[in-house]
Design a protein around this motif. Structure first.
Motif, PDB file in Angstrom:
ATOM      1  N   TYR A   1      -4.016 -14.610  54.697  1.00 37.66           N
ATOM      2  CA  TYR A   1      -4.726 -15.436  53.727  1.00 37.66           C
ATOM      3  C   TYR A   1      -4.325 -16.900  53.802  1.00 37.66           C
ATOM      4  CZ  TYR A   1      -5.576 -10.763  52.150  1.00 37.66           C
ATOM      5  OH  TYR A   1      -5.937  -9.458  52.126  1.00 37.66           O
ATOM      6  N   CYS A   2      -3.399 -17.231  54.684  1.00 32.35           N
ATOM      7  CA  CYS A   2      -2.930 -18.614  54.772  1.00 32.35           C
ATOM      8  C   CYS A   2      -2.984 -19.102  56.210  1.00 32.35           C
ATOM      9  CB  CYS A   2      -1.500 -18.741  54.269  1.00 32.35           C
ATOM     10  SG  CYS A   2      -1.210 -17.993  52.693  1.00 32.35           S
ATOM     11  N   SER A   3      -4.162 -19.072  56.812  1.00 30.56           N
ATOM     12  CA  SER A   3      -4.226 -19.517  58.193  1.00 30.56           C
ATOM     13  C   SER A   3      -4.384 -21.022  58.255  1.00 30.56           C
ATOM     14  CB  SER A   3      -5.384 -18.824  58.904  1.00 30.56           C
ATOM     15  OG  SER A   3      -6.539 -18.996  58.148  1.00 30.56           O
ATOM     16  N   ASN A   4      -4.751 -21.622  57.154  1.00 31.65           N
ATOM     17  CA  ASN A   4      -4.964 -23.057  57.124  1.00 31.65           C
ATOM     18  C   ASN A   4      -3.794 -23.688  56.356  1.00 31.65           C
ATOM     19  OD1 ASN A   4      -5.834 -25.615  56.522  1.00 31.65           O
ATOM     20  ND2 ASN A   4      -7.513 -24.965  55.205  1.00 31.65           N
ATOM     21  N   PRO A   5      -3.009 -24.557  57.023  1.00 31.18           N
ATOM     22  CA  PRO A   5      -1.810 -25.083  56.374  1.00 31.18           C
ATOM     23  C   PRO A   5      -2.095 -25.736  55.023  1.00 31.18           C
ATOM     24  CG  PRO A   5      -1.904 -25.795  58.657  1.00 31.18           C
ATOM     25  CD  PRO A   5      -3.171 -25.056  58.378  1.00 31.18           C
ATOM     26  N   ALA A   6      -3.283 -26.324  54.875  1.00 28.11           N
ATOM     27  CA  ALA A   6      -3.586 -27.007  53.620  1.00 28.11           C
ATOM     28  C   ALA A   6      -3.547 -26.028  52.455  1.00 28.11           C
ATOM     29  CB  ALA A   6      -4.953 -27.665  53.702  1.00 28.11           C
ATOM     30  N   GLU A   7      -3.907 -24.765  52.733  1.00 26.17           N
ATOM     31  CA  GLU A   7      -3.963 -23.792  51.651  1.00 26.17           C
ATOM     32  C   GLU A   7      -2.582 -23.384  51.155  1.00 26.17           C
ATOM     33  OE1 GLU A   7      -8.143 -21.664  51.959  1.00 26.17           O
ATOM     34  OE2 GLU A   7      -6.643 -20.673  53.171  1.00 26.17           O
ATOM     35  N   LEU A   8      -1.554 -23.822  51.886  1.00 25.97           N
ATOM     36  CA  LEU A   8      -0.203 -23.455  51.464  1.00 25.97           C
ATOM     37  C   LEU A   8       0.233 -24.288  50.270  1.00 25.97           C
ATOM     38  CD1 LEU A   8       1.377 -23.315  55.008  1.00 25.97           C
ATOM     39  CD2 LEU A   8       0.595 -21.424  53.633  1.00 25.97           C
ATOM     40  N   LYS A   9      -0.499 -25.371  50.034  1.00 24.71           N
ATOM     41  CA  LYS A   9      -0.126 -26.239  48.927  1.00 24.71           C
ATOM     42  C   LYS A   9      -0.345 -25.493  47.612  1.00 24.71           C
ATOM     43  CE  LYS A   9      -1.235 -30.720  46.985  1.00 24.71           C
ATOM     44  NZ  LYS A   9      -0.017 -31.500  47.117  1.00 24.71           N
TER      45      LYS A   9
ATOM     46  N   ILE B   1       0.840 -22.957  46.332  1.00 23.74           N
ATOM     47  CA  ILE B   1       0.836 -21.494  46.303  1.00 23.74           C
ATOM     48  C   ILE B   1       2.242 -21.021  45.998  1.00 23.74           C
ATOM     49  CG2 ILE B   1       0.819 -19.479  47.780  1.00 23.74           C
ATOM     50  CD1 ILE B   1      -1.715 -20.074  48.774  1.00 23.74           C
TER      51      ILE B   1
ATOM     52  N   SER C   1       0.198 -13.484  55.317  1.00 21.55           N
ATOM     53  CA  SER C   1      -0.179 -14.603  56.188  1.00 21.55           C
ATOM     54  C   SER C   1      -1.665 -14.677  56.499  1.00 21.55           C
ATOM     55  CB  SER C   1       0.582 -14.503  57.494  1.00 21.55           C
ATOM     56  OG  SER C   1       0.093 -13.404  58.216  1.00 21.55           O
TER      57      SER C   1
END
Lengths: 291, 343, 635
Positions: free
Chosen positions: B39-47, B49, B37
């Motif tokens: 490395y994924c604090s920004n929801p946009a970065e979840l795209k 992945i 998590s």
């Protein structure tokens, strides 16, 4: 009993004792002083709306409401119980663990002593607040987890203290005599050594009763303490964090969000420290006879 | 003595690795997703992945011993890893934040130790007189006040109303000077560098920013030193040689200053040494409130975001610091007090 | 002695009160205080607002948005989010169909041609060339890091076939780079083949020195992706990047620069802490997490900026920010909406409210077919008063009952406070006026009777009879999300004594874990615009492969695939805005009918600045202050 009488004679100790009695009464009477809004969740502070702007004291909310419209009075009253729970459980268990580890290490010595003391060193080298934060973030926010973290990182002082004291006392004549008389080790520890070595631990424990509450408050301030809206003084103070400065031209606009919880927590800690200080003066053999 | 020191130093890796294994063990309570998590604090970065691919690639699902072995191998090769919470390498973060904390801790040591000793001897000399009670209540109140309340109130009073001591480490002008090429950053400790650069403007500005955090720290820690000093002063004041000195007709001031206080200081020094070492890991809140970018704040952020490389790096440092501090205190104690022998 | 001390103390006290004047502090410096972590300065790597804000002020794109101004004296909202209004920046003309720079071919492919501005200098001395533009975009796509922004270029340029580079590589080379050969291990021949066949033809320099983008299929928002504010479109100096150790532009070795640091260690990119653009400001220094300072670039191709130095300080603690700002030691300050009242009305501080915003943050998502494995949020996991079954939210009536149970106006009044807010009703933000259907009939309003009626209909009365218990999570520290859960808790529980909702806070990590594993009955999260087009919202919110909608369980995902995906594709198949608008409005209407999300109110935008800060440009797509137009003066 003589200790108690001496404590009452000591003016600061007396003030401390009176304050403690006061906090006990508040804790016991909590359901009467502030009837819970949810029967099965008495520690959940009722909120009157959701606005983040604190509201000043009013007949409905005698101490005002904090950020998020949590009733400060309710939080203080039930927070007393939280404070007692946290301090008693954390200090009790830490002291117990410390006493067991410390006395075993001191009494048996040798490899066991070495191993136990190195484990103590490891925990000692663990930065307290950061360690507590790691634990509470992983275990999740909540009072139980805060207590677990505080115990895990808080027993070492007691262990070292009791070990040192036992090592001193072990050489004392009456212990040597008991040993020569064939007393077995457990009996020796429980009957002869511990009762004499325990007083510094008691003083230490009394002092920590208050500071544990401060530490728990610090955890709330850092966002890993009691859950949002839980009746806990530290939580209430951290709600005050962004309002301490007040408004332009009216710096004291939100005095009530700071003052009430701060007074509660400071008085609680102060009273334990006064009692602890007085106890130390009374119990410290080096100071005996000085009055 | 030398044997003792060597034996203690041999324990250093045990203590440090112990801390680190503890953290590894605790981290196993997290699911691999949770460990990802940070490395994924920004929801946009979840795209776009694929979490499972990432978990596999970074070995987040490997057994604990193999994760530990990887870390250990890297450390042995001088690789402490990347701290996501600081957006810099762990080593770089350490070099940047460490001097800030050191500056705070060292400057605080002065008022804490001197003030504590002064308050302690004052209350011992005036034992059970009103001044004894007042001093003690003053110190205990500080001890009983949460640091963040004391700090925020101080900021409010001395900056908000009076405008004297602003938050932050340096003002605008001074930080421009520190950044410029004329100013050599020898240590990163600004007051020290300012003296080395012979720049008194920067020195003054840094000092001005240090006043509030230092006094907040001092106020909340005085009680500890006061107690120790007071107890040991009270004991010494009743020792034979003090009585003798008094009997010789020496002035009370001289007796206290020359004879009692000096001897009473032994336990105080022990505590003081430990206090300063522990100051390092007690700086979290002070640094947060006064906007100092130090180790404590970094570690706190790392702890909250499961930034494992940062946490491990911090523990490595902290373990070394604590072990050395304890060792130095022990040695000093033995040096001052001939009755103590290091075995 | 003591007297003198006291006297001087009093004197200082008095003096310090009088020094609070109206003088402009530091007239040629702007001090901005805010929070948020800058992760990297690499424009191809960065995908967060704070990093984007730095690149926004230092580097430039081919085209840019017209902006309004928010001042002490005026609020001019003449900004635009329409493609047709885009202004040239490093290009000299904005390509349009009318000026012949956008050409559609019979095979459906489309080209965008950009004449490149001449005589533009980079901060480090290089000159802007068309090759720099080509290199910038090729480098970006080939670098495609995990969780990075490059999908915004790969998707349009590949004709919407791929979102990630590796998928493209797999197709062209016929391999599986996830399980077999990793991209890092491709042979030079394979790299050359992929580069020559797939990447190189996409962006080309013409003989006249223009740059042409070739899109295999229409992608209406393409220009908005390239426009200034999107750091993925910021132009680099090729020679300088190579000097920094970047990709040398050769066809056979690009894989060495692919996915630096696995998308996890920003430092692995050669441009992590260096930056060289053509913008009005150059980087003076960046101290991660502490501050970032810009100096004016005097060789700028337009008029140099008015302000010489910009200091951007990261200060987490609100009280410290408030004090610095209140005393005039800072010019622009980030203020959370709940603390607005502490700055409003202070002399010397100007607060501008009711500005448009561009995002859906927060929004609530129902999850169908919950994952019950190890799930402690669903109680017994059965139809009973002490739990909910996996299929709980598959039922439309139940979802509607929840939508009617939320006090939208209370949330706006009490949580958003002085900032205020506005309602939304679907996956298209209100800021896209042309695509937003403001029909009052497609909003759910708080109505406990309708909610009760729907609840009784849900699962043919089973819900009403058996009752339920489940847990609503919020991520710790997010007070707004806690209130959302508590409002639902209060109203749902008031309907029927057998309805129980628990509200619990968990760390972000655990929240994320449960979201990804589809354990949360209802999760709340937000999305901010990457580029100003409804497509950037319907994808994450309403497509079967969307970032968030993809986690809503198989029943809802199947519904998205069947009803929404065709509409979303149709809206991208035409460049005529009126046709697209019809489709987006249709999506909004069926979103109301299907009630798959809880559409929550959005906070209004606002600005807080000292009254001497003038020329503060405004466009809701801007990630931050654009310091170029800012100056300090009283008017």
């Amino acid at each position: 009993m003589t200790t108690f009488l001496k404590l009452i004679k000591n003016p600061l100790g007396l003030i401390g004792l009176v304050l403690l009695v006061f906090f006990i009464v508040i804790g016991i009477l909590a359901p009467v002083l502030a009837p819970p809004a949810w029967e099965n969740e008495p520690y959940r502070i009722p909120r009157d709306g959701y606005s983040s702007v604190p509201k000043p004291p009013s007949p409905e909310h005698p101490f005002g409401t904090a950020e998020g419209q949590y009733d400060i009075y309710y939080g203080i009253v039930w927070g007393t119980r939280t404070a007692w729970t946290v301090s008693l459980i954390v200090v009790g268990i830490s002291a117990l663990v410390g006493i067991v580890i410390g006395s075993v290490a001191a009494f048996y010595g040798g490899v066991l002593d070495e191993v136990l003391m190195r484990i103590t060193d490891i925990f000692y080298a663990f930065p307290f607040l950061v360690g507590a934060m790691v634990l509470t973030t992983i275990l999740g926010r909540g009072l139980t987890n805060v207590m677990v973290a505080l115990v895990v990182l808080g027993w070492m002082g007691y262990a070292r203290l009791i070990r040192g004291d036992i090592l001193q006392i072990r050489e004392a004549d009456y212990v040597q005599a008991a040993r020569a008389a064939g007393a077995n080790s457990l009996r020796l520890i429980l009957r002869h050594i511990l009762p004499n070595a325990i007083w510094p631990v008691v003083v230490q424990g009394t002092m920590s009763m208050g500071s544990i509450v401060i530490t728990a408050a610090a955890l709330s301030f850092l966002g890993v303490g009691a859950p949002l809206g839980y009746a806990d003084w530290g939580q209430l103070i951290s709600y005050a964090r962004n309002w301490i400065l007040g408004l332009y031209g009216n710096p004291l606009a939100y005095w009530y969000v700071v003052i009430y919880p701060s007074i509660a927590i400071t008085l609680f800690c102060l009273s334990w420290n006064l009692v602890g200080d007085a106890l130390r003066d009374i119990l410290d053999p080096r100071l005996r006879g000085s009055r | 003595m030398l044997a003792y020191i060597i034996r203690r130093l041999l324990m250093l890796p045990v203590v440090v690795l112990g801390c680190i294994i503890l953290v590894f063990a605790v981290m196993q309570l997290l699911s691999p997703y949770e460990r990802l998590s940070i490395y994924c604090s920004n929801p946009a970065e979840l795209k776009n992945i694929d979490f499972d691919v990432l978990i596999e690639r970074y070995g987040l699902n490997d057994p604990i011993y193999s994760q530990f072995a990887d870390w250990f191998w890297n450390v042995m090769h001088g690789e402490l890893g990347w701290s996501q919470s600081a957006a810099r390498p762990v080593m770089g973060a350490f070099m940047r934040f460490m001097p800030v904390s050191a500056e705070l801790a060292l400057w605080s040591a002065l008022p804490i130790i001197l003030g504590g000793i002064w308050l302690g001897s004052l209350s011992a000399v005036k034992h059970n007189k009103p001044i004894d009670h007042i001093t003690r209540i003053f110190a205990i109140t500080g001890w009983s006040l949460p640091t963040f309340v004391a700090g925020l109130l101080g900021l409010f009073l001395f900056y908000g109303i009076l405008g004297w001591f602003p938050p932050g480490q340096l003002g605008l002008g001074a930080s421009a000077i520190v950044r410029s090429s004329q100013f050599v950053n020898y240590t990163g400790i600004i007051t020290l560098d300012a003296v080395l650069n012979w720049n008194w403007y920067v020195f003054g500005d840094a000092l001005r920013h240090l006043v509030l955090p230092v006094f907040t720290l001092a106020y909340v820690s005085w009680a500890l030193l006061l107690r120790v000093t007071r107890a040991s002063m009270l004991e010494t004041l009743r020792q034979d040689y003090v009585t003798t000195a008094r009997a010789k007709g020496l002035e009370e001031k001289v007796v206290i200053k020359k004879h009692a206080r000096r001897n009473a200081l032994i336990p105080t020094i022990t505590i003081a040494g430990v206090t300063v070492a522990f100051l390092f890991n007690g700086l979290v809140i002070t640094e947060t409130i006064f906007d100092f970018h130090g180790l404590g704040r970094w570690a706190a952020r790392a702890a909250q975001t499961f930034d494992l490389p940062a946490l491990l790096g911090y523990l490595l440092f902290n373990g070394v610091l604590i072990v050395f501090a304890n060792l130095i205190v022990d040695v000093m104690y033995a040096y001052i007090d001939p009755r103590v022998r290091l075995e | 002695m003591k007297r003198i001390w006291l006297l001087s103390l009093a004197l200082v006290l008095v003096l310090s009160v009088f020094t609070l004047g109206q003088e402009i502090t530091n007239p040629d410096t702007i001090v901005r205080i805010e929070y948020g972590t800058i992760n990297t300065l690499d424009p191809a790597y960065s995908y967060d607002t704070s990093s984007g804000a730095v690149i926004f002020n230092i580097m430039e794109n081919l085209i840019m948005w017209p902006a309004g101004v928010v001042d002490a004296d005026e609020t001019d909202l003449s900004y635009s989010l329409a493609t047709a209004d885009l202004l040239p920046m490093l290009a000299t003309v904005t390509p349009l169909v009318d000026n012949g720079l956008i050409v559609t071919y019979p095979d459906g492919s489309i080209t965008y041609q950009f004449p490149i501005r001449k005589g533009v200098k980079f901060h480090e001395g290089g000159s802007l060339t068309p090759e720099d533009v080509e290199y910038t975009f090729e480098r970006g796509m080939l670098q495609d890091r995990d969780g990075g922004p490059q999908w915004m270029l790969i998707e349009p340029l590949s004709g919407s076939k791929y979102g990630r580079l590796y998928q493209w590589v797999n197709d062209v080379l016929g391999i599986d780079t996830e399980k077999g050969t990793l991209i890092e291990d491709l042979t030079p021949e394979q790299q050359t083949k992929f580069y020559n066949e797939a990447i190189d033809p996409l962006v080309e320099v013409t003989t006249t020195g223009d740059v042409v983008f070739h899109l295999a299929a229409p992608y209406p928002p393409f220009l908005t992706i390239l426009a200034h504010a999107g750091n993925w479109g910021a132009i680099l100096d090729k020679e300088w990047v190579i000097e920094q150790g970047g990709w040398d532009g050769a066809a056979d070795d690009w894989a060495a620069w692919y996915n630096p640091g696995g998308g996890q260690a920003a430092e692995a990119s050669e441009l992590y802490d260096v930056i060289n653009g053509t913008g009005p400001y150059m980087l003076d220094h960046w101290d991660p997490g502490v501050d970032v300072v810009y100096e004016r670039f005097d060789g700028y191709w337009r008029e140099p900026a008015a302000i010489k130095t910009v200091v951007n300080k990261k200060i987490q603690e609100w009280s410290a920010r408030l004090l610095l700002f209140g005393r005039g030691d800072a010019d622009i300050c980030s203020v959370d909406p709940q603390y607005l009242m502490q700055v409003m009305g202070q002399p010397g501080i100007v607060t501008t409210l009711n500005l448009p915003t561009l995002g859906l943050n927060p929004a609530g998502f129902f999850t169908s077919d919950l994952n019950l494995q190890g799930n402690d949020l669903v109680g017994s996991g059965k139809w009973a008063e002490d739990g909910i079954p996996s299929e709980f939210f598959n039922d439309l009536h139940l979802r509607k009952a929840f939508a009617y149970s939320f006090e939208y106006q209370t949330y706006i009044d009490e949580v958003l406070g002085l900032a205020g807010g506005y309602r939304t009703h679907g996956p298209v933000p209100k800021a896209f006026g042309w695509a937003y259907d403001d029909d009052p009939a497609i909003y759910y309003n708080f109505d406990i009777e309708k909610a009760t009626a729907e609840m009784k209909l849900a699962w043919d009365g089973k819900v009403w009879d058996s009752g339920f218990t489940f847990t609503l999570l919020y991520n710790e520290g997010n007070q707004g999300r806690k209130v959302i859960a508590e409002i639902l808790e209060k109203n749902i529980e008031s309907m029927n004594p057998k309805f129980h909702i628990d509200v619990r806070g968990v760390p972000w990590a655990s929240y994320l874990d449960r979201m990804v594993t589809e354990q949360m009955p209802l999760f709340v999260i937000g999305w901010l615009a990457d580029f100003p087009d409804p497509h950037n919202f319907v994808i994450p919110f309403a497509s079967s492969t969307g970032t968030f909608s993809g986690w809503q369980g198989k029943t809802l995902v199947a519904m998205f695939a069947e009803k929404y995906d065709p509409l979303i594709s149709a809206a991208m198949a035409t460049s005529v805005q009126a046709e697209r608008a019809v489709i987006y409005k249709q999506i909004e209407h069926i979103s109301y009918d299907d009630c798959y999300d809880l559409w929550l109110p959005q906070v209004n935008g606002y600005r807080v600045q000292r009254d001497w800060v003038q020329g503060y440009a405004f466009n809701p797509i801007f990630p931050d202050v654009y310091y170029y137009s800012v100056y300090k003066a009283y008017e």
